[in-house]
Design a protein around this motif. Structure first.
Motif, mmCIF file in Angstrom:
data_model
loop_
_atom_site.group_PDB
_atom_site.id
_atom_site.type_symbol
_atom_site.label_atom_id
_atom_site.label_comp_id
_atom_site.label_asym_id
_atom_site.label_seq_id
_atom_site.Cartn_x
_atom_site.Cartn_y
_atom_site.Cartn_z
ATOM 1 N N GLY A 8 7.526 55.816 -1.185
ATOM 2 C CA GLY A 8 7.896 54.437 -0.871
ATOM 3 C C GLY A 8 7.014 53.758 0.155
ATOM 4 N N ASP A 9 6.111 54.520 0.783
ATOM 5 C CA ASP A 9 5.264 53.918 1.821
ATOM 6 C C ASP A 9 4.469 52.737 1.263
ATOM 7 O OD1 ASP A 9 6.196 56.246 2.958
ATOM 8 O OD2 ASP A 9 4.247 57.243 3.014
ATOM 9 N N ALA A 10 3.884 52.941 0.086
ATOM 10 C CA ALA A 10 3.013 51.899 -0.476
ATOM 11 C C ALA A 10 3.830 50.662 -0.863
ATOM 12 C CB ALA A 10 2.267 52.433 -1.698
ATOM 13 N N ALA A 11 5.028 50.890 -1.407
ATOM 14 C CA ALA A 11 5.867 49.745 -1.784
ATOM 15 C C ALA A 11 6.244 48.931 -0.546
ATOM 16 C CB ALA A 11 7.121 50.229 -2.510
ATOM 17 N N LEU A 12 6.508 49.629 0.557
ATOM 18 C CA LEU A 12 6.809 48.919 1.805
ATOM 19 C C LEU A 12 5.542 48.250 2.353
ATOM 20 C CD1 LEU A 12 9.211 51.472 3.557
ATOM 21 C CD2 LEU A 12 9.815 49.418 2.240
ATOM 22 N N GLY A 13 4.417 48.920 2.193
ATOM 23 C CA GLY A 13 3.148 48.323 2.633
ATOM 24 C C GLY A 13 2.865 47.021 1.895
ATOM 25 N N LEU A 14 3.146 47.018 0.590
ATOM 26 C CA LEU A 14 2.953 45.785 -0.187
ATOM 27 C C LEU A 14 3.872 44.677 0.326
ATOM 28 C CD1 LEU A 14 1.697 44.190 -2.510
ATOM 29 C CD2 LEU A 14 3.350 45.262 -4.066
ATOM 30 N N LYS A 15 5.123 45.053 0.643
ATOM 31 C CA LYS A 15 6.059 44.062 1.198
ATOM 32 C C LYS A 15 5.539 43.491 2.523
ATOM 33 C CE LYS A 15 10.617 44.824 -0.851
ATOM 34 N NZ LYS A 15 10.675 43.495 -1.470
ATOM 35 N N LEU A 16 4.958 44.352 3.338
ATOM 36 C CA LEU A 16 4.407 43.886 4.616
ATOM 37 C C LEU A 16 3.253 42.905 4.417
ATOM 38 C CD1 LEU A 16 4.289 47.051 6.914
ATOM 39 C CD2 LEU A 16 5.876 45.118 7.013
ATOM 40 N N ARG A 17 2.430 43.176 3.388
ATOM 41 C CA ARG A 17 1.331 42.248 3.098
ATOM 42 C C ARG A 17 1.866 40.895 2.693
ATOM 43 N NH1 ARG A 17 -3.972 45.115 0.943
ATOM 44 N NH2 ARG A 17 -4.703 43.028 0.445
ATOM 45 N N GLN A 18 2.954 40.931 1.909
ATOM 46 C CA GLN A 18 3.486 39.669 1.381
ATOM 47 C C GLN A 18 4.313 38.946 2.433
ATOM 48 O OE1 GLN A 18 5.452 41.570 -1.906
ATOM 49 N NE2 GLN A 18 3.743 41.236 -3.326
ATOM 50 N N ASP A 19 4.843 39.684 3.397
ATOM 51 C CA ASP A 19 5.740 39.093 4.397
ATOM 52 C C ASP A 19 5.516 39.780 5.749
ATOM 53 O OD1 ASP A 19 7.808 38.191 5.964
ATOM 54 O OD2 ASP A 19 9.399 39.185 4.812
ATOM 55 N N PRO A 20 4.512 39.302 6.496
ATOM 56 C CA PRO A 20 4.152 39.962 7.763
ATOM 57 C C PRO A 20 5.313 39.985 8.762
ATOM 58 C CG PRO A 20 2.426 38.426 7.074
ATOM 59 C CD PRO A 20 3.595 38.186 6.168
ATOM 60 N N ASN A 21 6.297 39.108 8.619
ATOM 61 C CA ASN A 21 7.435 39.135 9.544
ATOM 62 C C ASN A 21 8.324 40.357 9.347
ATOM 63 O OD1 ASN A 21 6.691 36.689 10.660
ATOM 64 N ND2 ASN A 21 7.818 35.519 9.104
ATOM 65 N N ALA A 22 8.174 40.998 8.197
ATOM 66 C CA ALA A 22 9.028 42.142 7.903
ATOM 67 C C ALA A 22 8.865 43.243 8.945
ATOM 68 C CB ALA A 22 8.731 42.671 6.502
ATOM 69 N N ALA A 23 7.640 43.409 9.455
ATOM 70 C CA ALA A 23 7.402 44.467 10.441
ATOM 71 C C ALA A 23 8.329 44.300 11.637
ATOM 72 C CB ALA A 23 5.933 44.466 10.876
ATOM 73 N N GLY A 24 8.503 43.059 12.082
ATOM 74 C CA GLY A 24 9.402 42.784 13.197
ATOM 75 C C GLY A 24 10.853 43.079 12.828
ATOM 76 N N ARG A 25 11.275 42.621 11.660
ATOM 77 C CA ARG A 25 12.653 42.852 11.217
ATOM 78 C C ARG A 25 12.970 44.341 11.113
ATOM 79 N NH1 ARG A 25 11.489 39.366 7.027
ATOM 80 N NH2 ARG A 25 11.925 40.990 5.493
ATOM 81 N N TRP A 26 11.961 45.107 10.686
ATOM 82 C CA TRP A 26 12.185 46.544 10.507
ATOM 83 C C TRP A 26 12.017 47.320 11.811
ATOM 84 C CZ3 TRP A 26 8.547 47.075 5.605
ATOM 85 C CH2 TRP A 26 9.097 46.298 4.562
ATOM 86 N N GLY A 27 11.584 46.632 12.863
ATOM 87 C CA GLY A 27 11.397 47.289 14.154
ATOM 88 C C GLY A 27 10.226 48.251 14.185
ATOM 89 N N LEU A 28 9.148 47.918 13.443
ATOM 90 C CA LEU A 28 7.993 48.816 13.381
ATOM 91 C C LEU A 28 6.999 48.515 14.491
ATOM 92 C CD1 LEU A 28 7.158 48.883 9.559
ATOM 93 C CD2 LEU A 28 8.812 50.257 10.848
ATOM 94 N N SER A 29 6.395 49.555 15.020
ATOM 95 C CA SER A 29 5.272 49.371 15.936
ATOM 96 C C SER A 29 4.059 48.926 15.112
ATOM 97 C CB SER A 29 4.954 50.690 16.642
ATOM 98 O OG SER A 29 4.406 51.609 15.707
ATOM 99 N N GLU A 30 3.013 48.482 15.798
ATOM 100 C CA GLU A 30 1.782 48.083 15.096
ATOM 101 C C GLU A 30 1.222 49.249 14.296
ATOM 102 O OE1 GLU A 30 -1.666 46.115 16.920
ATOM 103 O OE2 GLU A 30 -0.218 44.866 18.022
ATOM 104 N N ASP A 31 1.229 50.429 14.905
ATOM 105 C CA ASP A 31 0.701 51.610 14.223
ATOM 106 C C ASP A 31 1.509 51.940 12.973
ATOM 107 O OD1 ASP A 31 -1.274 51.897 16.027
ATOM 108 O OD2 ASP A 31 -0.499 53.729 16.984
ATOM 109 N N GLU A 32 2.833 51.797 13.088
ATOM 110 C CA GLU A 32 3.678 52.103 11.926
ATOM 111 C C GLU A 32 3.430 51.120 10.782
ATOM 112 O OE1 GLU A 32 7.541 54.269 13.979
ATOM 113 O OE2 GLU A 32 7.380 52.070 14.091
ATOM 114 N N ALA A 33 3.297 49.838 11.118
ATOM 115 C CA ALA A 33 3.007 48.843 10.077
ATOM 116 C C ALA A 33 1.646 49.143 9.450
ATOM 117 C CB ALA A 33 3.040 47.440 10.667
ATOM 118 N N ALA A 34 0.667 49.477 10.303
ATOM 119 C CA ALA A 34 -0.680 49.773 9.798
ATOM 120 C C ALA A 34 -0.653 50.986 8.863
ATOM 121 C CB ALA A 34 -1.637 50.023 10.961
#
Lengths: 342, 342
Positions: free
Chosen positions: B176-202
Motif C-alpha cells: 500500500g505504500d505506493a498507493a498512499l504515495g500516489l495520494k500524496l502526489r495528488q493531495d499534498p495536504n494529506a501528509a499533514g492530515r495523516w500526521g506524517l513527518s517529511e521523511d515519512e511522506a518522502a
C-alpha cells in the motif's frame, strides 16, 4: 498479463477490458507451451543445445511508420515482419515474439479481431508463437512494438560489420518496389504516367504494405555470408551502414540492381525514379557480403530456397562509403541515401 | 539500429537524429558482447546450459502509467523495474533488456541524458546489459516499452497458477505504500492530515515512483514456492488472479498484511485508507504460495536475502476468489479489488 474478464463502455459500444482482450484475442496466439496461455507474468523458452538466442525489437507508430487509417491486418503484418526481416538477415530461425499494443481511445473490437487474425495467419506462415505482451491505452496514436526472437547455431549469427575486401555485394529479391508503392499511394495518377497495368500497380502497393522477410535465405547466409543486414531504410544508405561497420568502401553498378518489371516501366517513364528506388525505404530485402570462393554456393543455396539473389558490386579497402555507377557509368549522387522516419 | 550520426533542428536547439541517439546515448549501455554495441540488426545471447530463458514485456505511457511531466529518471526506472519485478516473481535471474522509446516532438537532449543515466545506474545495480532497442518519433505522448529477459533453472520457473490447497499466502515488503504515495502526489495536504513527518511522506512518494523489484527472493521462490506473482495492480486483485489460475480460494487477515509505519499512521487518521492499501496498485512486491513443510525454509531464505516476508493467509479448495477479514474480523468488501490503467 492475466486478470478477470471485464467489459467497459466506450464509443457507444461494449468493449472488453484488458484482461478480456488477453483471454479472448491474444491467448489463442500463445501456442507454445512456454507461453503459458498468457496467464503468467512471464514466458519461458528452452533454447536448443548448440544454438544461441537472437533478439530484436522494432516499433511502428500510426502516422509515422504507416499511414493513418491503415488496415488492421496491414499494421499487424508490418509490425511483425519488419522484426522477422532482422532475424532473417542474421540467419536466425524465428521462434516467437512479444507484442506491446497501445490502443487509442476509439479502438473497436472489429479492428482488434482483424489485427489478431493477421498475426495468427503470419504465425502459421512463419512457424511462430506469441510469448507475451502488454495492451495499454494511449491518448496518442496507435503504436505496436514487437520483440521477435529466434536462434542460430552458437557463434554463427551473421554480423553486419564483418564484410571483407574482395567480397561481393549481393542483394535479394527486387529493390525499390516499396518506395514506388508508397508513391502510388500518395499519387494514384502515377500508375497511368508509368504505364502500369492494374496488376503491376497492385504488386508495388503490396510490396509497400506487406514486407516479405527473407527467412528462406537463413542457410545460405549462415553457410556463405561474411556479413549481412536487411534493407529497410534504402539500399544505398543501408549499404553505407555495412561499409562503415566494416571500414570498407562498396562499389555498386546501378544496372545490376535487381528491379521488377513495373519498376523498369516506371524508370523508363521517369528516369529520376532510379534514385528513389536506390534510396527509398521498406524493401526488407537482404544485403550480403560473400567471399569469392563462396559466391556460387551462395547463389545455389538461394536458388534452392526459391529466393533470387543478384550480385551488384563488391567491397574493397578505402574510406567507408558507397559509390554507385549510374546507367551512364558515371558516379551517381543522391540528395539523401536513405529514408529516416525519426 | 545503426546509422550515420546526424543532427537536426528542433525546438530551437540542435538535436541528434536516430543514429546519433543510438551511438551517443544508448550504445554505452550495451555492455554485453552479444549486444554488439547496438551496431547490428539484432543481438545474440547464449543461455547457460541447464537454464531456460524467461521473457516479459511491459510498457508505460505518459499520462496513463505515470504523471505528465514526470522526471526522466523516474520514467526510466519505472519502465525497467516493472519488468524486473515480473522476472523476480518467476525466480529468474535477470540478464538484459530491449527498450522501445517513442519520443514526442518536444524532447530535449537533457531529458534523454537523464533517462539514459537512470538506466545506466539500474543496469549496474541489477547486473544487466541493454541488448537492443528502437527509438521512434511519436505525435503522441512519451512511451517506453521494455522487454526484459533472464533465466532460471530449466523447468523451475515459478508459475502463477500452481498454488495448492493448504499453501500459505506470503507477501514481501510492505503493502500500500505506493498507493498512499500516489495520494500524496495528488493531495499534498494529506501528509499533514495523516500526521506524517517529511521523511515519512518522502518514503511513500519514493515507493510510488521507484519500484524495488524483489530479485533477492529468487532462490527462496525457486526452492520453496508452489506459485508466485508480483503485486502490481493491488494485493487483493492480484491474489484473485492467483486464485483463479489455481482454482482455489484464499483467506487473508488484513491485520497480518505488512504495513510500514507511515501507512499505519495514515490508517489511524483515515481508517478507510485500508481499502486503498489492499487494492491500490504499484506495490511491486511478491505474492507467493508456500506449502506447510517449506514455510520456515522460505522465511529463512528470505531473511538471509534481506527481504521481509509475511504470512497473511492461506489457500484452500473452493470457488476461486479472495476473502479478506477486516480488523473487526468481518469480511471486507471492496468497490474494486485492483487498479486498472486500461
Amino acid at each position: 498479463m492475466a486478470g478477470r474478464p471485464s467489459t467497459r463502455k466506450g464509443q457507444g459500444a461494449e468493449r472488453p477490458g484488458e484482461s478480456e482482450i488477453i483471454f479472448r484475442y491474444f491467448a489463442p496466439l500463445a501456442s507454445a507451451p512456454g507461453a503459458r496461455g498468457l496467464i503468467d507474468d512471464a514466458a519461458s523458452l528452452v533454447v536448443p543445445a548448440g544454438r544461441e538466442l537472437v533478439l530484436t525489437v522494432d516499433a511502428v507508430i500510426e502516422g509515422v511508420h504507416f499511414p493513418q487509417g491503415e488496415g488492421a491486418g496491414a499494421v499487424a503484418r508490418k509490425a511483425l515482419r519488419v522484426n522477422l526481416s532482422d532475424l532473417a538477415a542474421k540467419g536466425a530461425e524465428p521462434v516467437g515474439y512479444l507484442v506491446m499494443l497501445a490502443l487509442p481511445d476509439d479502438w473497436t473490437p472489429a479492428w482488434l479481431t482483424a489485427f489478431v487474425a493477421a498475426l495468427a495467419a503470419d504465425q502459421a506462415a512463419f512457424g511462430l508463437s506469441l510469448y507475451g505482451g502488454d495492451t495499454v491505452r494511449t491518448p496518442g496514436p496507435l503504436a505496436v512494438s514487437i520483440t521477435a526472437f529466434g536462434h542460430v547455431a552458437e557463434g554463427r549469427m551473421v554480423e553486419r560489420g564483418a564484410a571483407r575486401p574482395g567480397d561481393s555485394v549481393f542483394v535479394s529479391g527486387s529493390i525499390g518496389d516499396a518506395a514506388l508503392g508508397l508513391k502510388l499511394r500518395q499519387d494514384p495518377n502515377a500508375a497511368g504516367r508509368w504505364g502500369l497495368s492494374e496488376d503491376e500497380a497492385a504488386f508495388l502497393l503490396e510490396r509497400y504494405s506487406c514486407p516479405r522477410p527473407r527467412l528462406e535465405l537463413g542457410d545460405a547466409l549462415v553457410s556463405c555470408a561474411s556479413a549481412a543486414m536487411d534493407v529497410s531504410d534504402g539500399l544505398v544508405g543501408d549499404l553505407e551502414k555495412m561499409c562503415r561497420a566494416a571500414g570498407l568502401v562498396a562499389h555498386v553498378e546501378s544496372d545490376r540492381v535487381p528491379l521488377c518489371e513495373p519498376a523498369r516501366k516506371a524508370i523508363a517513364a521517369e528516369p529520376e525514379l532510379l534514385a528513389t528506388i536506390l534510396t527509398g525505404g521498406d524493401d526488407y530485402e537482404i544485403l550480403a557480403a560473400v567471399s569469392e570462393p563462396k559466391r556460387s554456393l551462395f547463389a545455389e543455396k538461394a536458388a534452392r530456397a526459391g529466393i533470387a539473389v543478384a550480385e551488384i558490386g563488391s567491397f574493397s579497402s578505402g574510406a567507408p562509403g558507397v559509390s554507385v555507377a549510374g546507367p551512364d557509368g558515371k558516379p551517381m549522387s543522391f540528395a539523401r541515401t536513405s529514408h529516416a522516419h525519426f
